[in-house]
Design a protein around this motif. Sequence first.
Motif, mmCIF file in Angstrom:
data_model
loop_
_atom_site.group_PDB
_atom_site.id
_atom_site.type_symbol
_atom_site.label_atom_id
_atom_site.label_comp_id
_atom_site.label_asym_id
_atom_site.label_seq_id
_atom_site.Cartn_x
_atom_site.Cartn_y
_atom_site.Cartn_z
ATOM 1 N N ILE A 177 0.232 48.067 63.013
ATOM 2 C CA ILE A 177 -1.199 48.265 63.280
ATOM 3 C C ILE A 177 -2.031 47.788 62.098
ATOM 4 O O ILE A 177 -3.059 47.137 62.264
ATOM 5 C CB ILE A 177 -1.488 49.738 63.614
ATOM 6 N N PHE A 178 -1.567 48.102 60.889
ATOM 7 C CA PHE A 178 -2.308 47.626 59.722
ATOM 8 C C PHE A 178 -2.343 46.102 59.676
ATOM 9 O O PHE A 178 -3.359 45.495 59.338
ATOM 10 C CB PHE A 178 -1.696 48.173 58.429
ATOM 11 N N ALA A 179 -1.207 45.489 60.022
ATOM 12 C CA ALA A 179 -1.177 44.032 60.029
ATOM 13 C C ALA A 179 -2.155 43.491 61.070
ATOM 14 O O ALA A 179 -2.880 42.515 60.820
ATOM 15 C CB ALA A 179 0.242 43.545 60.313
ATOM 16 N N ALA A 180 -2.188 44.155 62.226
ATOM 17 C CA ALA A 180 -3.105 43.716 63.283
ATOM 18 C C ALA A 180 -4.558 43.859 62.828
ATOM 19 O O ALA A 180 -5.387 42.968 63.048
ATOM 20 C CB ALA A 180 -2.866 44.530 64.553
ATOM 21 N N LEU A 181 -4.856 44.981 62.159
ATOM 22 C CA LEU A 181 -6.209 45.196 61.645
ATOM 23 C C LEU A 181 -6.585 44.103 60.646
ATOM 24 O O LEU A 181 -7.683 43.542 60.691
ATOM 25 C CB LEU A 181 -6.278 46.540 60.908
ATOM 26 N N THR A 182 -5.636 43.813 59.753
ATOM 27 C CA THR A 182 -5.889 42.787 58.751
ATOM 28 C C THR A 182 -6.148 41.448 59.422
ATOM 29 O O THR A 182 -7.094 40.744 59.082
ATOM 30 C CB THR A 182 -4.675 42.658 57.800
ATOM 31 N N PHE A 183 -5.273 41.139 60.399
ATOM 32 C CA PHE A 183 -5.401 39.851 61.064
ATOM 33 C C PHE A 183 -6.735 39.737 61.794
ATOM 34 O O PHE A 183 -7.456 38.749 61.651
ATOM 35 C CB PHE A 183 -4.242 39.650 62.038
ATOM 36 N N ALA A 184 -7.068 40.779 62.550
ATOM 37 C CA ALA A 184 -8.310 40.725 63.336
ATOM 38 C C ALA A 184 -9.524 40.601 62.413
ATOM 39 O O ALA A 184 -10.442 39.820 62.678
ATOM 40 C CB ALA A 184 -8.433 41.969 64.209
ATOM 41 N N THR A 185 -9.513 41.374 61.338
ATOM 42 C CA THR A 185 -10.651 41.330 60.428
ATOM 43 C C THR A 185 -10.745 39.977 59.738
ATOM 44 O O THR A 185 -11.824 39.401 59.605
ATOM 45 C CB THR A 185 -10.525 42.451 59.379
ATOM 46 N N PHE A 186 -9.585 39.465 59.320
ATOM 47 C CA PHE A 186 -9.562 38.149 58.669
ATOM 48 C C PHE A 186 -10.050 37.077 59.636
ATOM 49 O O PHE A 186 -10.885 36.237 59.295
ATOM 50 C CB PHE A 186 -8.135 37.842 58.208
ATOM 51 N N TRP A 187 -9.541 37.143 60.832
ATOM 52 C CA TRP A 187 -9.879 36.133 61.838
ATOM 53 C C TRP A 187 -11.375 36.151 62.139
ATOM 54 O O TRP A 187 -12.026 35.114 62.181
ATOM 55 C CB TRP A 187 -9.044 36.399 63.090
ATOM 56 N N GLY A 188 -11.910 37.358 62.321
ATOM 57 C CA GLY A 188 -13.342 37.462 62.578
ATOM 58 C C GLY A 188 -14.166 36.918 61.426
ATOM 59 O O GLY A 188 -15.205 36.289 61.619
#
Lengths: 147, 662
Positions: B356-367
């Motif tokens: 989940i943390f990785a997903a959060l990081t990815f989504a935030t980075f991507w945005g």
Amino acid sequence: MSGTAVAQPMERSRRRWFDLRLLAAALAIASAVGYLMYTGLQSGAASYFVTVSELEQRAGAVEGKRIRVGGDVVAGSIEVGGPGEPIRFEITDGASRLGVVYEGVLPDIFAEGRHVIVEGTYRAGQPLTADTLLTQCPSRFESASGR
Amino acid sequence: MAEFGSGALIIAFMLALYGIAASILGARRHVPELVTSAIRATWGVTLLVVMAVIALATAFLTHDFRLAYVAGRSSRDMPTHYVLAAFYGGQEGSLLYWVMIVGLLGSLALYTQRRSDRALIPYVTATILSVMALLLVILTFVASPFELLPVTPLDGAGLNPLLRDPGMMVHPPLLLAGYASFTVPFAFGMAALITGRLGADWLRAIRRWTLVAWGVLGCGLLAGAWWAYHVLGWGGYWGWDPVENVALLPWLTSTAFLHSVIVQERRGMLKVWNLALLLASFILAVFGTFVVRSGLLSSVHAFAVSEVGPWFLFYLAAVTIVGIGLLLYRLPALQSDRVIESVSSRESGFLLNNLIFAALTFATFWGTVFPLFSELFWSTKLTVGPPFYNQVNGPLLLGLLLLMGIGPVLAWRRTDLRLLLRNVRWPLLAGLVTGCGLLFWLREPLAAVAFAAVAFTTLVTLLEYLRATRARRRSSGESYLNAVIQLLRRNNRRYGGYLVHFAVLIIAVGVIASNFFQVERQFLLKPGESAAIGPYTITYEGLEDRRTADAEVVAARVAIYRAGKLRETVESYRFFYRNYEDQPTARMGIATVGLDDVYVVLDRWEDDGTASLRVYINPLVIWIWVGAAVYILGTLTLFWPQPALARQHVDRPVRGVIPSEA
């Protein structure tokens, strides 16, 4: 180490490169996030970032869509009005101009010649009614005098 | 002063180059003397950087306006604390501060680790010195804080008004220090990868130093939220602005690391993943420093666009390539000792947390970088705002909240599901009751679900404390208070960690409430007039002109009534600073009445005193700041030396006085 000790027999026999259950969990999370991101981008959470000139060229494509336009505030175009009235001004990228109406709190760094970013829904032929006005001092940390 | 400072930086740079060469040569040729000299070189570099820092600070305090950096940021009429804060008010100064933190923490790490694995030390030294050398190059040749002006002005321009706020005293130094301190765990990780010594020995040092970076960065983020809330006047504390996002990214990855490292310590799994998180945290920290300076992304934090961009980009690329290369090279040595046996085990709980943390990081980075990518691929620049992050990160954060409640009751290897159910039945019930009650009361299903999750997790965590406290009382007969203190002391990793969980839960309450139930109104009022917002009535009492040392101030007085009783009086200001008269800077009037924040922004006014005021009711925001205090407390607890561990250190025969041959 503190805490209770854990019996740690070696379980080398079952070692695999990928645990299927983990892979399934990872895939589930990845696809959920992917779906959320995709719909997030479709549902108007995204806005087109254009310059004023680009806006003129692509007016048809962005009609009715959320746009984000960057430009410098045209000298002499600011009509702040009294309290409670919207701020009207024009922005330019050197070639074209765009009228903007903003009904919000007068931002801290807002003056002629400053670079601003406005965001709102585009309607061709009308001034952009901005719900967001970001002010960008070209160098926020630098002094304003002597420029 | 200027010559002294820039001289110190040049010598520091050369000494750093020597240190890198000496440490690598010393390790390759097995010459411990060379390694020792490289460690001393690190201390020397640090000393020289500190001297340069003192030189620049002295220049600020003595108003030495020959220096362009000093003249551009301070003035004689500024209060002394802002003159000092102006030190990091620009790129050059903040980079100098960055190097200083790397140097100080790096030196400290090398000192405290002098007895440990000697094989790692040369590479730790070389990595730390290489980071410092890069920044010293920039500080010497690209962006020198000691550049002189051709003509010395009589007075400086003064600090930008937005920065003249108490927030300036805490937020930038903490955030920059947080970024910089990721260098130390990164250096240990690189050293472990280079030497192939991937055992558990280095983990303790890495975990401790990651904890430093994570704690400091977290405090920096919270201080930034507080500052934004008090100064920026849009009624919020977090806007998903690119610069905020990039500061959050390394915090997310390091939080993930601090969880998954437990799995590696206890079960010998997730080794590759942990090293990847370590590398990612450092890379994202450098990325954060870089983005702020590059003009790459448009942001409210529009800092000066400068020439340092390419340098950072080059460095980022180099670190990423080298890091991934080393990780692949060492892949065979990084296999897990064990496999996950059951889905309902603590290790899979940690793994899910990491996903989940990785997903959060990815989504935030991507945005955050989406404008760049969309321009590259579709030649349209698309930007995303808060709605995107709320939609994507909201559910992920909710998942984390729930997991935070389930995780502690999961056992290692395999959990008896019946036992699990017995452990969580009361919290589950409490969560359901809270959820239903709030749904009925607030009629906001999403908020009710979120609050229910908070209630569930809070109760589980409380029960964890209660169980352990009872166990201590049974065995030793301590008082409740004493038992809790002993728990925190003796098992600080576990119970300090739960303290941080509490902090997150308290912050979550504030965030959920203020996100769902904020009320916003704009009023046009004559002096003496009143208006209603929510359960409150505000009375605008009038404007007042004032004068401070460096500014003219317009103050609007507002009285806040609730149920006919005067609860609070606040003033909302516009400051007109000298040299910045065209930039009237707002200072909000914020009153905490009961559980609500009444937040008053002075917009515009006329000569007769008629003013437009924007008023927000922000429920429970005060919880966020309370949570911040608990976060600091929890972080400090995690740091507290464990009595048992401290004794172990003394008992252990002193190894490594004679450098072991690597």
